[in-house]
Design an enzyme around this catalytic site. Structure first.
Site: not given
Length: 295
Positions: A100, A177, A255, A257
């Protein structure tokens, strides 16, 4: 045709790509942090695809270099993946980064300085299930830039049956996106899945936040119209009510981020252009605290 393919990070996205390659007759080298005999993709309405392993857990176990390395770890794991890149890459290797954000090349290139790094945008709904297999809803589609290395990677995945677009305006595609990815922060802070966006008050807040992000995207060179705000909000509101996101799963598992590359980047880029980010100024510190503490 690539003769040596390695996949680093057999999570949801990585498993999806590995399964496509396996179905097309390729034998990708699987590299990760958890030893497994293989990985499995189950697409809704289709037969499961089991990719035989093993999943290697030490770079010392494998030989390189490879022709194509697909990096599908979270951006928070790039430093941990460096030994794999060192082992498997040289000046002939194409490194496709399936992550990402809009900073894939800047983050990964230092780990493989002689290789061609290709950023890839992945549009798919893939989620790792508690039993370990990956559920894929619908099709997987990717967008990469133009150029020889990107086209080599695109040709590989097209040969495996994936939809891959080589977009000459990759900046716009990447920011489009990111506008969607940024909204995942709302899900993390609320602890809710996609159904939360069907609330009118959340939808209104989402529009304001996407508009804030859009101003930054345009300042960075993305050619996006005002219509993209409603387009993005319609997309998240129409998603299956139980659809999650990788960042929500990471939060549930305690976890780290991807808050910085999904949300913090908006603030960082905005500051460079002198743009105000009132919603981000609240959202980002809370996401950072949820990820990194203390407390």
């Amino acid at each position: 045709m690539a003769t040596g393919i390695a996949l680093v990070g057999p999570g949801a996205v990585g498993t999806t790509v590995a399964a496509l390659l396996h179905k097309a007759g390729y034998s990708p080298l699987l590299c990760g942090h958890t030893p497994r005999a293989g990985i499995e993709l189950r697409r809704d309405g289709a037969d499961p695809i089991v990719v035989p392993g093993p999943v290697h857990t030490s770079p010392r176990e494998v030989a390189g270099p490879v022709d194509v390395l697909i990096l599908a770890v979270k951006a928070t794991q790039n430093d941990a993946a460096r030994p794999w890149l060192t082992r498997l890459c040289d000046e002939r290797t194409v490194v496709a980064v399936l992550q990402n954000g809009v900073e894939q090349v800047e983050q990964v290139q230092p780990h493989c300085p002689s290789s061609a790094v290709v950023p890839a945008i992945v549009w798919c709904s893939a989620e790792t299930q508690p039993q370990g297999w990956v559920r894929l809803r619908g099709e997987a589609a990717l967008v990469v830039p133009t150029g020889p290395a990107a086209e080599q990677f695109a040709g590989l995945l097209r040969g495996a049956g994936a939809t891959v677009d080589c977009d000459p305006d990759f900046t716009t595609a990447a920011w489009r996106k990111l506008l969607v990815n940024a909204l995942a922060g709302f899900m993390v802070l609320s602890g809710r899945r996609s159904a939360m966006f069907r609330r009118d008050d959340v939808a209104a807040l989402s529009r304001r936040y996407v508009a804030e992000c859009l101003a930054v995207a345009r300042a960075e060179g993305a050619r996006l119209d005002d219509d993209v705000v409603d387009e993005v909000v319609r997309l998240v509101r129409s998603a299956p009510q139980d659809m999650g996101t990788s960042m929500l799963a990471d939060r549930a598992a305690h976890r780290p981020l991807e808050w910085d590359l999904r949300n913090g980047v908006i603030v960082r880029k905005a500051r460079a252009h002198g743009l105000a980010t009132p919603i981000s100024d609240v959202l980002v510190p809370l996401l950072a605290a949820a990820s990194d503490g203390p407390g």
